[in-house]
Design a protein around this motif. Structure first.
Motif, PDB file in Angstrom:
ATOM      1  N   GLY A  34       0.889  -1.121  -0.152  1.00 23.74           N
ATOM      2  CA  GLY A  34       0.032   0.044   0.103  1.00 23.74           C
ATOM      3  C   GLY A  34       0.919   1.201   0.009  1.00 23.74           C
ATOM      4  N   GLN A  37      -0.580   8.036   2.692  1.00 21.37           N
ATOM      5  CA  GLN A  37      -1.167   9.046   2.056  1.00 21.37           C
ATOM      6  C   GLN A  37      -0.249  10.459   2.507  1.00 21.37           C
ATOM      7  N   GLN A  69      -2.491   7.804   7.527  1.00 17.18           N
ATOM      8  CA  GLN A  69      -3.489   7.002   7.099  1.00 17.18           C
ATOM      9  C   GLN A  69      -2.636   6.152   5.718  1.00 17.18           C
ATOM     10  N   ASN A  71      -3.285   3.609   2.323  1.00 12.93           N
ATOM     11  CA  ASN A  71      -4.210   3.087   1.306  1.00 12.93           C
ATOM     12  C   ASN A  71      -3.626   1.722   1.043  1.00 12.93           C
ATOM     13  N   THR A  73      -3.313  -1.746  -0.758  1.00 13.98           N
ATOM     14  CA  THR A  73      -3.782  -2.275  -1.770  1.00 13.98           C
ATOM     15  C   THR A  73      -3.424  -4.037  -1.836  1.00 13.98           C
ATOM     16  N   GLY A 100      -7.875  -0.420   0.898  1.00 13.06           N
ATOM     17  CA  GLY A 100      -8.719   1.005   1.144  1.00 13.06           C
ATOM     18  C   GLY A 100      -8.005   1.478   2.178  1.00 13.06           C
ATOM     19  N   LEU A 101      -8.389   2.802   2.509  1.00  8.87           N
ATOM     20  CA  LEU A 101      -7.805   3.618   3.584  1.00  8.87           C
ATOM     21  C   LEU A 101      -7.918   3.228   4.964  1.00  8.87           C
ATOM     22  N   GLY A 272      -5.298   3.531  -6.520  1.00  7.56           N
ATOM     23  CA  GLY A 272      -4.354   3.537  -5.645  1.00  7.56           C
ATOM     24  C   GLY A 272      -3.515   4.781  -5.712  1.00  7.56           C
ATOM     25  N   GLY A 302     -13.833   5.424  -3.175  1.00  5.76           N
ATOM     26  CA  GLY A 302     -12.716   6.022  -2.431  1.00  5.76           C
ATOM     27  C   GLY A 302     -12.742   7.636  -2.823  1.00  5.76           C
ATOM     28  N   THR A 326      -8.621   8.827  -2.744  1.00  7.02           N
ATOM     29  CA  THR A 326      -7.721   7.753  -3.611  1.00  7.02           C
ATOM     30  C   THR A 326      -8.504   6.617  -4.168  1.00  7.02           C
ATOM     31  N   THR A 328      -9.716   3.312  -4.994  1.00  5.72           N
ATOM     32  CA  THR A 328      -9.285   1.899  -4.441  1.00  5.72           C
ATOM     33  C   THR A 328      -9.203   0.729  -5.567  1.00  5.72           C
TER      34      THR A 328
END
Length: 559
Positions: A34, A37, A69, A71, A73, A100-101, A272, A302, A326, A328
């Motif tokens: 991931g 952010q 945070q 994200n 993947t 996801g976040l 992403g 997202g 972002t 997803t």
């Protein structure tokens, strides 16, 4: 049987027979993947610093924490940590179970040496962002003592930022007020002011005395049009800030009740990848009453879009909504744009980014090649599906590949990547059988280093041919990195980007030095690997550089 690499090498009585060789993905799905952010300046977004930090006072891991945070993947185990600054650091570990976040809280460890503002670099999976932590002087840590500039009247100086419209929710990052304070005792502060449906607040730490500025972030929704005088009180010190709220505008969206007409989707959207200032939607509004407006979309995949401001004229106008969030996943997603009682829809295409692997190994991925531009002379390669699709050897895990040249699927090699973010790729194989030794010699060699200017050799492999001892090794160079390459086969021409080009040669030890075998065996190889796709072309050359065999990708399925 035609293989991925096929050649004959003769050095004395040695015969080198080429075998299938490729690179690929890590099959082990345990490490998470991931991105952290961040905003345009590289600061973690969002970020929260918890607890009070005082020089010479050890941190308490349950209260001295920071939150960032990620994200996610790919699910799996994770470690998010910072560097060590001023004697302390932050770290978190665990398992991501959803995509996801996700907010991750890192616990602090150590003791700050001195007061000041410390800048930390947060790291996860090859991505980084920055956050700042303020350390108070030793012996402090309580509430600060300060007075407001302009106490007894209007806050002076003060700056009001952003636009304010009746019934339109404030945005904390843009609806702000900057005020001045005079600090007499350093420490923590909490400043808040409420009025007209709006709240402006800030918390933090003063580490120096004297006059300085504080920015209060706005929240809430204005309930009164016109001038709103909002008092700020700190102890016995009070001053007022004035917020002018515009009356509400009115109108309807173009294409209300159906597809927004006209509308324009601006920017590129990639799964992403956090949206930037270029990611916007433009829609038309038929304005019937001038005044403040707020146009928003729902959140899908997202991301969402919004715009606030004031209409200064009636009639058709184009309004641009800024995107945030972002994406997803890849695909086409429909957004409902809403202004007051009217709504319409708009579609946004989100592309799926190529992975950073130059030869994927995800199970059931497969590739079809043809040799020397002959459509009937082909090879099919498959990343074996579970179960029993990996091999454990030398404390490593390799994915098993199969191949079919028309005679049925057969074993075609064992491959791994040296970590989820590492650019080195290797193959585990019977080196002795590949070279032509009398006995099998299993080992691993690196086939690709995704590093500019990389040049490397394998370990040496010792064996005998009909009793005569030989010492052989492989020699590689990354000739080009991330170039464009066109491949033409019987199915047409495909243009690839982000292609790495690797040269492969062989050396023998003569008892004193390593000798290049190219002039003797009249052979060397060149492989082309496209990011997120794998091997797209292989060429064998004679010592003069003339191409003697080509193998080109004509179809692929990468999962």
């Amino acid at each position: 049987m035609k293989k991925l690499l096929f050649f004959s090498l003769v050095v004395g009585v040695i015969v080198f027979i080429g075998c299938a060789k490729e690179l690929s993905f890590e099959g082990n799905n345990s490490p998470a993947e991931g991105t952290l952010q961040e905003d345009v300046s590289g600061d973690c977004l969002p970020k929260t610093v918890n607890g009070t930090y005082v020089a010479a006072t050890p941190l308490v891991s349950t209260t001295n924490t920071v939150s960032v945070q990620v994200n996610v993947t790919r699910t799996g185990s994770y470690v998010v940590n910072t560097d060590t600054v001023n004697g302390y650091f932050f770290r978190a570990s665990g398992n991501f179970t959803t995509l996801g976040l996700t907010t991750v809280t890192l616990r602090g460890t150590g003791t700050p040496f001195v007061e000041g503002t410390n800048n930390f670099r947060v790291s996860f999976g090859g991505t980084v962002c920055d956050l700042q932590v303020t350390v108070l002087p030793a012996g402090t840590g309580g509430p600060a003592v300060f007075t407001l500039g302009g106490a007894g009247g209007a806050c002076t100086p003060s700056t009001v930022n952003g636009t304010y419209g009746f019934g339109i929710a404030l945005v904390p990052t843009s609806n702000t007020v900057q005020i001045s304070v005079n600090v007499t005792t350093v420490g923590t502060y909490n400043i808040s002011a409420t009025g007209g449906g709006m709240t402006f607040a800030a918390t933090g730490t003063f580490i120096t005395t004297g006059v300085q500025n504080v920015t209060l972030a706005g929240t809430g929704t204005p309930t009164t049009a016109g001038a709103n005088n909002i008092p700020i009180t700190v102890g016995t010190s009070t001053c007022n800030i004035s917020i002018t709220v515009t009356s509400a505008g009115d109108g309807t969206l173009g294409g209300a009740g159906g597809t927004c007409t006209p509308s324009t989707v601006n920017g590129t959207y990639t799964a992403g990848v956090v949206l930037a200032g270029t990611n916007t939607l433009s829609v038309q509004v038929n304005v019937t009453t001038i005044g403040a407006y707020s146009i928003t979309t729902n959140t899908v995949n997202g991301i969402s879009f919004s715009a606030t401001g004031s209409f200064i004229a009636t009639g058709p106008q184009t309004i641009t909504l800024n995107g945030t969030g972002t994406p997803t996943a890849g695909g086409t997603f429909v957004y409902t744009i809403t202004f007051l009682t009217s709504s319409c829809t708009c579609s946004v295409l989100v592309v799926t980014p190529l992975s950073d692997d130059y030869f994927p190994r995800t199970e059931n991925s497969n590739w079809s090649y043809e040799f020397d531009d002959v459509s009937t002379d082909s090879l099919y390669r498959l990343a074996k599906p579970a179960p029993n699709n990996t091999l454990s050897a030398a404390s490593n895990t390799y994915n098993i590949f199969l191949a079919d040249d028309g005679t049925g699927l057969d074993s075609s090699g064992y491959y791994r990547r040296f970590g989820a973010t590492n650019g080195n790729y290797g193959e585990w194989m019977d080196i002795g059988g590949f070279i032509g030794f009398d006995n099998p010699i299993w080992g691993e060699y690196i086939m690709l280093k995704d590093t500019v200017g990389a040049a490397w050799t394998s370990q040496s492999f010792a064996g005998t041919v009909t009793g005569t001892a030989f010492l052989i090794r492989f020699n590689y160079r990354l000739l080009n990195k991330d170039i464009a390459k066109s491949v033409t086969t019987s199915t047409g021409t495909v243009n690839y980007t982000n292609v790495d080009v690797v040269e492969e040669k062989y050396q023998a030890f003569d008892g004193t030095t390593w000798q290049d075998l190219t002039p003797i065996i009249d052979y060397y190889g060149v492989s082309y690997y496209a990011r997120g796709i794998g091997l797209i072309q292989y060429e064998s050359h004679d010592a003069a550089g003339a191409t003697t065999l080509t193998q080109k990708l004509r179809r692929k399925v990468v999962n």
